[in-house]
Design a protein around this motif. Sequence first.
Motif, PDB file in Angstrom:
ATOM      1  N   LYS A 247       0.828  -1.206   0.000  1.00  0.00           N
ATOM      2  CA  LYS A 247       0.000   0.000   0.000  1.00  0.00           C
ATOM      3  C   LYS A 247       0.860   1.253   0.000  1.00  0.00           C
ATOM      4  N   GLU A 248       1.868   1.257   0.848  1.00  0.00           N
ATOM      5  CA  GLU A 248       2.737   2.436   0.959  1.00  0.00           C
ATOM      6  C   GLU A 248       3.556   2.642  -0.307  1.00  0.00           C
ATOM      7  N   VAL A 249       4.051   1.545  -0.879  1.00  0.00           N
ATOM      8  CA  VAL A 249       4.860   1.662  -2.098  1.00  0.00           C
ATOM      9  C   VAL A 249       4.020   2.200  -3.248  1.00  0.00           C
ATOM     10  N   LEU A 250       2.830   1.629  -3.428  1.00  0.00           N
ATOM     11  CA  LEU A 250       1.981   2.031  -4.551  1.00  0.00           C
ATOM     12  C   LEU A 250       1.388   3.419  -4.385  1.00  0.00           C
ATOM     13  N   SER A 251       1.399   3.938  -3.155  1.00  0.00           N
ATOM     14  CA  SER A 251       0.919   5.311  -2.933  1.00  0.00           C
ATOM     15  C   SER A 251       2.082   6.298  -2.852  1.00  0.00           C
ATOM     16  N   ASP A 252       3.223   5.886  -3.407  1.00  0.00           N
ATOM     17  CA  ASP A 252       4.400   6.760  -3.580  1.00  0.00           C
ATOM     18  C   ASP A 252       4.999   7.263  -2.274  1.00  0.00           C
ATOM     19  N   GLN A 253       4.969   6.463  -1.222  1.00  0.00           N
ATOM     20  CA  GLN A 253       5.563   6.872   0.044  1.00  0.00           C
ATOM     21  C   GLN A 253       7.057   6.572   0.138  1.00  0.00           C
ATOM     22  N   LEU A 254       7.628   5.913  -0.872  1.00  0.00           N
ATOM     23  CA  LEU A 254       9.066   5.626  -0.847  1.00  0.00           C
ATOM     24  C   LEU A 254       9.909   6.897  -0.835  1.00  0.00           C
ATOM     25  N   ILE A 255       9.372   7.978  -1.368  1.00  0.00           N
ATOM     26  CA  ILE A 255      10.143   9.228  -1.419  1.00  0.00           C
ATOM     27  C   ILE A 255      10.442   9.783  -0.027  1.00  0.00           C
ATOM     28  N   LEU A 256       9.788   9.237   0.993  1.00  0.00           N
ATOM     29  CA  LEU A 256      10.023   9.691   2.367  1.00  0.00           C
ATOM     30  C   LEU A 256      11.289   9.082   2.962  1.00  0.00           C
ATOM     31  N   TYR A 257      11.895   8.134   2.260  1.00  0.00           N
ATOM     32  CA  TYR A 257      13.005   7.366   2.834  1.00  0.00           C
ATOM     33  C   TYR A 257      14.259   7.452   1.972  1.00  0.00           C
ATOM     34  N   ASP A 258      15.397   7.345   2.657  1.00  0.00           N
ATOM     35  CA  ASP A 258      16.694   7.382   1.966  1.00  0.00           C
ATOM     36  C   ASP A 258      17.182   5.991   1.596  1.00  0.00           C
ATOM     37  N   TRP A 259      16.753   4.994   2.361  1.00  0.00           N
ATOM     38  CA  TRP A 259      17.281   3.629   2.202  1.00  0.00           C
ATOM     39  C   TRP A 259      16.145   2.642   2.334  1.00  0.00           C
ATOM     40  N   LEU A 260      16.096   1.680   1.425  1.00  0.00           N
ATOM     41  CA  LEU A 260      15.017   0.703   1.390  1.00  0.00           C
ATOM     42  C   LEU A 260      15.587  -0.704   1.376  1.00  0.00           C
ATOM     43  N   HIS A 261      15.090  -1.544   2.285  1.00  0.00           N
ATOM     44  CA  HIS A 261      15.450  -2.958   2.269  1.00  0.00           C
ATOM     45  C   HIS A 261      14.258  -3.781   1.817  1.00  0.00           C
ATOM     46  N   LEU A 262      14.524  -4.790   0.981  1.00  0.00           N
ATOM     47  CA  LEU A 262      13.488  -5.695   0.531  1.00  0.00           C
ATOM     48  C   LEU A 262      13.605  -7.000   1.304  1.00  0.00           C
ATOM     49  N   HIS A 263      12.587  -7.262   2.123  1.00  0.00           N
ATOM     50  CA  HIS A 263      12.483  -8.496   2.888  1.00  0.00           C
ATOM     51  C   HIS A 263      12.444  -9.695   1.940  1.00  0.00           C
ATOM     52  N   HIS A 264      12.718 -10.869   2.471  1.00  0.00           N
ATOM     53  CA  HIS A 264      12.588 -12.123   1.712  1.00  0.00           C
ATOM     54  C   HIS A 264      11.237 -12.098   0.994  1.00  0.00           C
ATOM     55  N   GLU A 265      11.268 -11.846  -0.295  1.00  0.00           N
ATOM     56  CA  GLU A 265      10.020 -11.544  -1.013  1.00  0.00           C
ATOM     57  C   GLU A 265      10.027 -12.182  -2.391  1.00  0.00           C
ATOM     58  N   ASP A 266       8.848 -12.439  -2.920  1.00  0.00           N
ATOM     59  CA  ASP A 266       8.695 -12.927  -4.282  1.00  0.00           C
ATOM     60  C   ASP A 266       7.912 -11.890  -5.072  1.00  0.00           C
ATOM     61  N   PHE A 267       8.590 -11.211  -5.988  1.00  0.00           N
ATOM     62  CA  PHE A 267       7.947 -10.176  -6.792  1.00  0.00           C
ATOM     63  C   PHE A 267       7.338 -10.727  -8.081  1.00  0.00           C
ATOM     64  N   THR A 268       7.398 -12.055  -8.283  1.00  0.00           N
ATOM     65  CA  THR A 268       6.864 -12.636  -9.513  1.00  0.00           C
ATOM     66  C   THR A 268       5.421 -13.088  -9.368  1.00  0.00           C
ATOM     67  N   GLY A 269       4.879 -13.099  -8.144  1.00  0.00           N
ATOM     68  CA  GLY A 269       3.503 -13.552  -7.940  1.00  0.00           C
ATOM     69  C   GLY A 269       3.364 -15.059  -7.855  1.00  0.00           C
ATOM     70  N   GLN A 270       4.456 -15.778  -7.586  1.00  0.00           N
ATOM     71  CA  GLN A 270       4.420 -17.242  -7.478  1.00  0.00           C
ATOM     72  C   GLN A 270       4.499 -17.714  -6.023  1.00  0.00           C
ATOM     73  N   PHE A 271       4.202 -16.805  -5.118  1.00  0.00           N
ATOM     74  CA  PHE A 271       4.102 -17.125  -3.698  1.00  0.00           C
ATOM     75  C   PHE A 271       5.337 -17.852  -3.162  1.00  0.00           C
ATOM     76  N   GLY A 272       6.485 -17.323  -3.557  1.00  0.00           N
ATOM     77  CA  GLY A 272       7.746 -17.836  -3.033  1.00  0.00           C
ATOM     78  C   GLY A 272       8.178 -19.173  -3.598  1.00  0.00           C
ATOM     79  N   LYS A 273       7.467 -19.687  -4.579  1.00  0.00           N
ATOM     80  CA  LYS A 273       7.725 -21.023  -5.144  1.00  0.00           C
ATOM     81  C   LYS A 273       7.692 -22.108  -4.068  1.00  0.00           C
ATOM     82  N   PHE A 274       6.841 -21.898  -3.056  1.00  0.00           N
ATOM     83  CA  PHE A 274       6.695 -22.875  -1.979  1.00  0.00           C
ATOM     84  C   PHE A 274       5.671 -23.966  -2.317  1.00  0.00           C
ATOM     85  N   TYR A 275       5.032 -23.856  -3.477  1.00  0.00           N
ATOM     86  CA  TYR A 275       3.907 -24.729  -3.825  1.00  0.00           C
ATOM     87  C   TYR A 275       4.259 -26.213  -3.723  1.00  0.00           C
ATOM     88  N   GLY A 276       5.404 -26.607  -4.236  1.00  0.00           N
ATOM     89  CA  GLY A 276       5.775 -28.015  -4.282  1.00  0.00           C
ATOM     90  C   GLY A 276       5.795 -28.684  -2.922  1.00  0.00           C
TER      91      GLY A 276
END
Length: 420
Positions: free
Chosen positions: A147-176
Amino acid sequence: MRKKYILIVLMVLNFAFAKASYILIPMDVETQKEHLKAYGITYWSLDKSQKVKWLLNYRGGSFLLPDTEEVRRECTIRGVSYEVLSDSQTEKILTEIASPSQNMEAVVLEKAPKIAVYTPDSKVPWDDAVTMVLTYAEIPYTTIYDKEVLSDQLILYDWLHLHHEDFTGQFGKFYGAYRAAPWYIEEKKAAEALAAELGYSKVSEEKRDVALKIRDYVVGGGFMFAMCSATDSFDIALAAEGVDICEPMFDGDPSDPSYSSKIDFKKTFAFKNFTLERSPTMYEFSSIDMTRKRKIPFSTDYFTLKDYSAKWDPIPTMLCQNHTALVKGFMGQTTSYDSEVIKSNVLVMGENLTNGEARYIHGIKGKGFFTFYGGHDPEDYRHRVGDPKTELELHPNSPGYRLILNNVLFPAARKKKQKT
């Protein structure tokens, strides 16, 4: 006579105290008891509008702070080793560092960066190394998510860390392995509900737009740090913009049969010419990761930090500051990167040459910077689902965790004017 003697002693002590103008926080292996908390002291000083000098390659990348009772007290409370220096001692150190014969540099840190950690409210099934070390070092941060990213709130920060995340929409490939696990079912439902709330019919489309917003943040001048699967899945999401790479169990319809030929490597930050893993049951995103290709026994699994010219290449030197050049390896969903698929303009700062893999890479994108760090937890070799989190009190001098904190302080460095 005795009163006169006491007065002279007090005058000498007062003079000595007055000449103690700086505090050195050494970062070598012999002296520092709390390497990780030392970064917290440095951040704390910056947050109080005190400038700090980062002494690159001097005793493991030490910090030079103004001497105040407050700083001394804070170091004592947090267990951080420090040394009190006079003006003359400080000048001697800075003169040594400035010498052309020494591969050292004094970089001025000016302002405490505002830190954001991109992470969901529920972190099942993983803990996150960055949030753990920020908490241990007592460095403040704000958690944000889609929600915060899509509402352009990243400009409030100097440094951004990406948590263990799956940006492809495959839910971490945990399906198997985990499709029947309650936590997987709940996480999938929550992700789909959030996507729908934000106006998307598919999680993959929502995550794609999040990745694009993060891309724009970096291009505009932001500092982005990512670990484990957040690194390669981020680049894959950028390269697959507008292409359906998800199988029906992930988004309800088949993937594009010819999606491999539609991947655009020009859009990525770090990787090129990789092959996507098509099988939904395989716990892997692409050929970028070396986890399944590794043939390194635990006892010899280390990677080497590269040595740079502190005066001519201060950025990679800053990011590689450590009390050892040999760092213990650790696994993750994305453990390391195949050297063959790394773009030529990306700097490999840590590598295992024996296995042909990069562990720690850095690059420039537009006006901003990014760093990718392979593996999940620098002090847990093979962190499995449900394992307890690492207690950093047991690892206060961790070289692997120091690399994370180098990146945290990186945006605080004063930018030198370019010579044109």
